[in-house]
Design a protein around this motif. Structure first.
Motif, PDB file in Angstrom:
ATOM      1  N   VAL A   1      -6.331  -8.129   8.288  1.00  0.00           N
ATOM      2  CA  VAL A   1      -5.698  -6.857   8.614  1.00  0.00           C
ATOM      3  C   VAL A   1      -6.384  -6.169   9.797  1.00  0.00           C
ATOM      4  CG1 VAL A   1      -5.251  -4.543   7.733  1.00  0.00           C
ATOM      5  CG2 VAL A   1      -4.719  -6.522   6.318  1.00  0.00           C
TER       6      VAL A   1
ATOM      7  N   MET B   1       2.907   0.649  -0.936  1.00  0.00           N
ATOM      8  CA  MET B   1       2.220   1.947  -0.912  1.00  0.00           C
ATOM      9  C   MET B   1       2.209   2.549  -2.315  1.00  0.00           C
ATOM     10  SD  MET B   1       3.384   1.059   2.108  1.00  0.00           S
ATOM     11  CE  MET B   1       5.124   1.406   1.980  1.00  0.00           C
ATOM     12  N   ALA B   2       1.954   1.707  -3.301  1.00  0.00           N
ATOM     13  CA  ALA B   2       2.044   2.152  -4.694  1.00  0.00           C
ATOM     14  C   ALA B   2       0.672   2.442  -5.289  1.00  0.00           C
ATOM     15  CB  ALA B   2       2.767   1.092  -5.531  1.00  0.00           C
TER      16      ALA B   2
ATOM     17  N   LEU C   1       3.937  -5.732   3.988  1.00  0.00           N
ATOM     18  CA  LEU C   1       2.540  -5.343   4.202  1.00  0.00           C
ATOM     19  C   LEU C   1       2.215  -5.287   5.697  1.00  0.00           C
ATOM     20  CD1 LEU C   1      -0.417  -4.898   3.382  1.00  0.00           C
ATOM     21  CD2 LEU C   1      -0.619  -7.361   3.043  1.00  0.00           C
TER      22      LEU C   1
ATOM     23  N   CYS D   1     -13.653  -0.514  -1.946  1.00  0.00           N
ATOM     24  CA  CYS D   1     -13.443  -1.197  -0.669  1.00  0.00           C
ATOM     25  C   CYS D   1     -12.049  -0.914  -0.123  1.00  0.00           C
ATOM     26  CB  CYS D   1     -13.649  -2.701  -0.831  1.00  0.00           C
ATOM     27  SG  CYS D   1     -12.382  -3.514  -1.818  1.00  0.00           S
TER      28      CYS D   1
ATOM     29  N   ASN E   1      -9.328  -2.413  -0.748  1.00  0.00           N
ATOM     30  CA  ASN E   1      -8.446  -3.574  -0.630  1.00  0.00           C
ATOM     31  C   ASN E   1      -7.149  -3.378  -1.409  1.00  0.00           C
ATOM     32  OD1 ASN E   1     -10.052  -5.030   1.045  1.00  0.00           O
ATOM     33  ND2 ASN E   1     -10.308  -6.778  -0.319  1.00  0.00           N
TER      34      ASN E   1
ATOM     35  N   TYR F   1      -8.143   0.213   8.879  1.00  0.00           N
ATOM     36  CA  TYR F   1      -7.019   0.915   9.509  1.00  0.00           C
ATOM     37  C   TYR F   1      -6.610   2.108   8.659  1.00  0.00           C
ATOM     38  CZ  TYR F   1      -2.884  -0.181   6.682  1.00  0.00           C
ATOM     39  OH  TYR F   1      -1.945  -0.209   5.700  1.00  0.00           O
TER      40      TYR F   1
ATOM     41  N   TYR G   1      -5.651  -0.696  -2.278  1.00  0.00           N
ATOM     42  CA  TYR G   1      -4.843   0.344  -1.641  1.00  0.00           C
ATOM     43  C   TYR G   1      -4.194  -0.182  -0.362  1.00  0.00           C
ATOM     44  CZ  TYR G   1      -4.218   4.458   1.400  1.00  0.00           C
ATOM     45  OH  TYR G   1      -3.731   5.381   2.274  1.00  0.00           O
ATOM     46  N   LEU G   2      -4.981  -0.872   0.455  1.00  0.00           N
ATOM     47  CA  LEU G   2      -4.488  -1.287   1.770  1.00  0.00           C
ATOM     48  C   LEU G   2      -3.617  -2.537   1.726  1.00  0.00           C
ATOM     49  CD1 LEU G   2      -7.781  -0.623   3.727  1.00  0.00           C
ATOM     50  CD2 LEU G   2      -5.670   0.684   3.905  1.00  0.00           C
ATOM     51  N   TYR G   3      -3.820  -3.386   0.738  1.00  0.00           N
ATOM     52  CA  TYR G   3      -3.008  -4.607   0.665  1.00  0.00           C
ATOM     53  C   TYR G   3      -1.697  -4.396  -0.088  1.00  0.00           C
ATOM     54  CZ  TYR G   3      -6.226  -7.961   2.789  1.00  0.00           C
ATOM     55  OH  TYR G   3      -6.993  -8.662   3.671  1.00  0.00           O
ATOM     56  N   CYS G   4      -1.463  -3.210  -0.606  1.00  0.00           N
ATOM     57  CA  CYS G   4      -0.223  -2.998  -1.358  1.00  0.00           C
ATOM     58  C   CYS G   4       0.948  -2.890  -0.394  1.00  0.00           C
ATOM     59  CB  CYS G   4      -0.304  -1.737  -2.209  1.00  0.00           C
ATOM     60  SG  CYS G   4       1.245  -1.445  -3.100  1.00  0.00           S
TER      61      CYS G   4
ATOM     62  N   VAL H   1      -1.149 -13.271   0.568  1.00  0.00           N
ATOM     63  CA  VAL H   1      -2.303 -12.976   1.427  1.00  0.00           C
ATOM     64  C   VAL H   1      -3.266 -14.159   1.429  1.00  0.00           C
ATOM     65  CG1 VAL H   1      -4.355 -11.511   1.704  1.00  0.00           C
ATOM     66  CG2 VAL H   1      -2.147 -10.462   1.211  1.00  0.00           C
TER      67      VAL H   1
ATOM     68  N   PHE I   1       5.406   4.220   6.693  1.00  0.00           N
ATOM     69  CA  PHE I   1       6.226   3.256   5.973  1.00  0.00           C
ATOM     70  C   PHE I   1       6.334   3.757   4.534  1.00  0.00           C
ATOM     71  CE2 PHE I   1       6.495  -1.334   4.279  1.00  0.00           C
ATOM     72  CZ  PHE I   1       7.840  -1.439   4.560  1.00  0.00           C
TER      73      PHE I   1
ATOM     74  N   MET J   1     -19.241  -8.188   2.785  1.00  0.00           N
ATOM     75  CA  MET J   1     -17.807  -8.373   2.980  1.00  0.00           C
ATOM     76  C   MET J   1     -17.270  -7.352   3.975  1.00  0.00           C
ATOM     77  SD  MET J   1     -15.428  -7.179  -0.245  1.00  0.00           S
ATOM     78  CE  MET J   1     -14.021  -6.270   0.314  1.00  0.00           C
TER      79      MET J   1
ATOM     80  N   ARG K   1       3.739  -2.360   7.343  1.00  0.00           N
ATOM     81  CA  ARG K   1       2.949  -1.164   7.043  1.00  0.00           C
ATOM     82  C   ARG K   1       1.808  -1.020   8.049  1.00  0.00           C
ATOM     83  NH1 ARG K   1      -0.859  -0.237   1.624  1.00  0.00           N
ATOM     84  NH2 ARG K   1      -1.477   1.882   2.178  1.00  0.00           N
TER      85      ARG K   1
ATOM     86  N   SER L   1       7.462   3.939   0.416  1.00  0.00           N
ATOM     87  CA  SER L   1       7.713   3.184  -0.814  1.00  0.00           C
ATOM     88  C   SER L   1       9.216   3.131  -1.053  1.00  0.00           C
ATOM     89  CB  SER L   1       7.053   3.889  -1.999  1.00  0.00           C
ATOM     90  OG  SER L   1       5.668   3.984  -1.821  1.00  0.00           O
TER      91      SER L   1
ATOM     92  N   MET M   1     -14.942  -4.711   5.537  1.00  0.00           N
ATOM     93  CA  MET M   1     -14.035  -3.696   5.010  1.00  0.00           C
ATOM     94  C   MET M   1     -12.850  -3.531   5.967  1.00  0.00           C
ATOM     95  SD  MET M   1     -15.435  -2.359   2.233  1.00  0.00           S
ATOM     96  CE  MET M   1     -17.008  -2.538   1.404  1.00  0.00           C
ATOM     97  N   ILE M   2     -11.689  -3.249   5.396  1.00  0.00           N
ATOM     98  CA  ILE M   2     -10.511  -2.981   6.221  1.00  0.00           C
ATOM     99  C   ILE M   2     -10.601  -1.538   6.691  1.00  0.00           C
ATOM    100  CG2 ILE M   2      -8.002  -2.904   6.249  1.00  0.00           C
ATOM    101  CD1 ILE M   2      -7.992  -4.874   3.960  1.00  0.00           C
TER     102      ILE M   2
END
Lengths: 547, 291
Positions: free
Chosen positions: B181, A510-511, B26, A500, A502, B6, A504-507, B218, B12, B1, B29, B14, B3-4
């Motif tokens: 998001v 960008m780790a 976040l 999904c 999540n 973007y 990856y995108l909620y980090c 979150v 941005f 559910m 980003r 690390s 899905m995000i």
């Protein structure tokens, strides 16, 4: 000293700073078993195939199911579904209806005529499978898939064992049974019907002829109820009753029938007798809340006007005019540590009588193991085996009810699969065992339940009670297509990544790197906050202390 | 559910120094990647200033101009006009400020820029206090929340900046949350296409400032939205209100209980907040109905 002054503006990306040094714990992607998998008697990858249903990949779902069980349409009807009892969704609203989804997929496979692939390579070694019930058929299937030659010996004139002779058609339609058996036979099985392997010599002869033997003759001897005279015309053993009625033979027993026992077989007898127009009372030692039968079977029996007299035992039976009188007494029932072990304590002064015309004792069945004396150990209630299902004689394996007190159809199917792996290993395939060493089962708290709105379980309708008693048509119905999809959506896919993104995108750092088939943590940058874990809807990524 | 969806284009980097688990990073980003490369950011002192900068390093791959705390919107106006003068009409100018630089110290500059309808996209990362300087209260700190300067809980309500901005009749105002998001990205995208003054206020649960667990910002933001404490909505031209979520589905307790800044609350204190949220929700629905 440099002649060039440093610029006023920033000129280096922050990625030179290794924020990974801040971390004390690290997320890690590990495929952990879902609770349903942990509970499944055939080690079915439930989270995987339910997800395939979600994605409308029904054939894929069926193939995943069939890896471990060639009988999804059957198991979807009669499995005792410990998967549902273990399901994490119960802590949010209700468990996922795994069994009804399995039936949905199994029925679709039969309707579409999906067949098993023939083995990639045929092997010369052969295995004799003795007993054509769920364990034997499961073993035969798994061995054929691996290319071994299989000769199947069945004492009756049709395959199926308990599935055919023990389970009434209103729970398992015969066409379904025939269809799922035929699909196994289409893999190429050398079937011998009416072929009893009655003594040690016959067994030895088969062992000489084949590279290995698998014994799965079930538990076909009914336990005798002490104090009951089985020679009386008004006594009929439950296995005989079910075999006769399943074969469509006429029932000659009188109008009022008392079934003694509280297990699944007793429910099958009682409900079958109701369909034959009898008045039925179930008399059990166990109180109602401890009946060994599945709750749904008890409920459906009650709907069908079966009378329950629980927490009581029959002490004697005798003629009374045209009928019988059963002298009974209430008991205190104390369950023991193991299934089938218990103590009872009659309550003085609680005697009562029941009137009846016939008695059907249904108190369980024993395996007939004495006939192979000298080949297998015969001192237990079941054939003794090692954890590899091998008996005292190398190359002779046993399983199902013959070798275990776990008397469930799907347990037998699972044992058949395990034995097939062990037999292949014995013959020398080098195949690994299917184990989940030391893995934690995904707990509910690992699931981010915020992603799952409350949705009631989709329960397929039963046929009307009134119509049920007129025939042996199936009571439980199949889930409608849309309901099946909606039910699959309820699955948390515990421990099974659904990609999904999540994590990856909620980090915030960008780790996390997206790979073709998953994700990877960049340890240079991960600060160990755990947001990826908290926002994972499936519990596929968890925090672990490093080092 | 849901899905995000973007796309992260690597705007941005690390290695920035936001706290682990910080949803301001976040949100940054999501916003930077949605706005794209053709943009300039103006940042007054704030957590964002620290996250973006730290000479000689930068975590953002667009130019950032660090300005003073009281002049975010004014500086952004100047940058936009300078770009216009150079013919760069399409470059988005972002002003990214905290609630201190927006509700309090930067309010005059913001109001003036709004009154002039400057063509800037103003983002307020609202963590409801001066969290970068040790956690003092701001005028955005809500009722009963404890801060370093209101240890027993603040006894006045949070300033309603949306209503102030709406009174300026600017083209676009929205609230957003790092828990939603897709919604955040959609609002940034929408704002980018509007000429004139746009303001997006993003709820930022602050880990140390609010006493939220490292992995829970979150979730806290999600509870804020779902409990109606921080509804997601848009105001167009100062009068047309649109809700972006289905209503409030939780008691405020689900939101408050994740934060140590409310742990001193008695049941009465929770009830007072619930009552405030219910009344504000009702008022908001009336505006939506009129719009």
């Amino acid at each position: 000293m440099s002649s060039q002054p440093s610029p006023l503006w920033t000129h280096t990306p922050s990625s030179v700073r290794m924020t990974g040094t801040w971390r004390s714990a690290s997320p890690d992607y590990r495929t952990l078993p879902s609770p349903c998998l942990g509970a499944c008697p055939v080690d079915g990858r439930i989270a995987v195939w339910v997800r395939q249903v979600k994605e409308k990949d029904y054939r894929g779902a069926w193939l995943t199911l069939a890896d471990n069980n060639p009988f999804p349409a059957i198991a979807g009807r009669i499995c005792h579904h410990p998967c549902e009892s273990a399901c994490n969704r119960q802590y949010l609203d209700e468990t996922v209806g795994i069994c009804s989804l399995e039936r949905f997929v199994g029925d679709m496979a039969l309707a579409e005529g999906w067949a098993f692939d023939k083995p990639d390579t045929e092997r010369s070694e052969s295995v004799a499978v003795i007993g054509g019930g769920p364990a034997g058929l499961s073993a035969a299937y798994q061995l054929r898939r691996r290319g071994y030659q299989v000769s199947l010996y069945e004492s009756k004139d049709q395959l199926g064992g308990l599935l055919r002779y023990g389970i009434p058609a209103y729970r398992l339609e015969k066409a379904i049974l025939d269809g799922e058996i035929q699909r196994i036979l289409d893999l190429g099985v050398d079937v011998h019907l009416n072929a009893e392997v009655g003594d040690a010599d016959a067994l030895k002869a088969l062992h000489d002829k084949h590279d290995a033997v698998y014994l799965a003759t079930g538990a076909s001897r009914s336990k005798a109820l002490p104090g009951l005279d089985y020679s009386q015309p008004w006594v009929m053993d439950s296995a005989d009753f079910l075999a006769a009625t399943n074969a469509g033979e006429e029932c000659t027993l009188g109008k009022r029938i008392v079934v003694i026992g509280g297990g699944s077989a007793a429910m099958d007898v009682a409900r079958t007798a109701r369909r034959l127009g009898r008045e039925v009372t179930v008399l059990s030692l166990e109180p109602e809340d401890q009946l060994p039968a599945q709750r749904v079977e008890v409920d459906e029996a009650m709907e069908e006007d079966v009378t329950f007299v629980t927490g009581a035992m029959m002490q004697s039976a005798g003629a009374n005019g045209d009928g019988l009188v059963l002298n009974c007494i209430k008991v205190n029932f104390q369950a023991g540590e193991k299934r089938g072990v218990f103590t009872i304590d009659p309550i003085d002064g609680s005697e009562f009588t029941l009137s009846a015309d016939a008695v059907i004792p249904s108190i369980g069945q024993d395996a007939d193991i004495t006939r192979w004396q000298g080949v297998v150990a015969d001192d237990g209630p079941v054939v003794g085996t090692g954890s590899d299902w091998q008996t005292a004689t190398p190359g002779v394996f046993a399983g199902g009810d013959l070798a275990s007190m776990d008397r469930f159809v799907t347990q037998a199917i699972g044992m058949g699969k395990q034995a097939a792996v062990e037999i292949a290993r014995y013959i020398g395939s080098g195949e690994d065992r299917d184990t989940f060493p030391e893995l934690t089962i995904v707990p509910y708290k690992a699931i981010s339940s915020d992603y799952y709105p409350d949705v009631a379980r989709h329960v397929p309708a039963n046929t009307d009670v009134a119509g049920r008693l007129e025939n042996f048509n199936e009571v439980q119905q199949r889930l409608e297509h849309t309901d099946a999809l909606a039910e699959a959506e309820r699955c948390f896919s515990c421990g099974t990544c659904i990609f999904c993104d999540n994590c990856y995108l909620y980090c915030p750092d960008m780790a996390i790197t997206k790979l073709e088939n998953g994700y990877e943590v960049k340890s240079d940058y991960c600060k160990g906050c755990g947001l990826c874990v908290a926002e994972c809807p499936t519990g596929s990524v968890m925090m672990y202390e490093e080092g | 559910m849901e899905m995000i969806d973007y796309q992260d284009d690597g705007l941005f980097n690390s290695g920035h120094v936001a706290c682990g688990g910080c949803v301001e990073a976040l949100s940054l980003r999501v916003i930077l990647n949605t706005v794209g490369k053709d943009a300039v950011a103006v940042v007054p002192p704030s957590c964002t200033a620290v996250i973006c900068g730290g000479y000689p390093m930068s975590s953002v791959n667009i130019p950032v101009f660090h300005t003073t705390l009281e002049s975010g919107a004014a500086s952004a106006s100047g940058v936009k006009r300078a770009l216009m003068a150079k013919g760069k009409h399409d470059t988005t100018v972002l002003c990214i400020a905290g609630d201190g630089g927006t509700y309090d110290i930067g309010l005059q500059a913001l109001s003036s820029a709004a009154e002039r309808n400057e063509d800037i996209l103003y983002i307020c990362f609202d963590n409801e206090g001066y969290m970068n300087t040790g956690g003092q209260k701001s005028s955005s700190t809500p009722l009963n929340a404890a801060t370093g300067s209101t240890p027993g809980g603040k006894d006045t309500r949070k300033k309603n900046l949306i209503e102030i901005l709406a009174a300026h009749r600017i083209p676009y105002i929205a609230t957003a949350s790092p828990s939603h998001v897709n919604d955040l990205a959609a609002k940034v995208e929408k704002a980018k296409g509007i000429r004139g003054m746009k303001v997006i206020i993003v709820l930022i649960p602050c880990l140390p400032g609010w006493g939220v667990a490292d992995n829970a910002a979150v979730k806290t933001a999600r509870m804020g939205v779902e409990s109606g404490v921080f509804p997601l909505f848009e105001v167009e031209d100062g009068v047309t209100y649109t809700m972006n979520t289905d209503g409030k589905s939780r008691p405020v307790g689900d939101y408050l209980s994740l934060q140590k800044r409310y742990r001193h609350l008695t049941d009465d204190g929770v009830a007072a907040i619930q009552s405030e949220v219910d009344q504000d929700w009702q008022r908001l629905q009336q505006r939506v109905a009129v719009g």
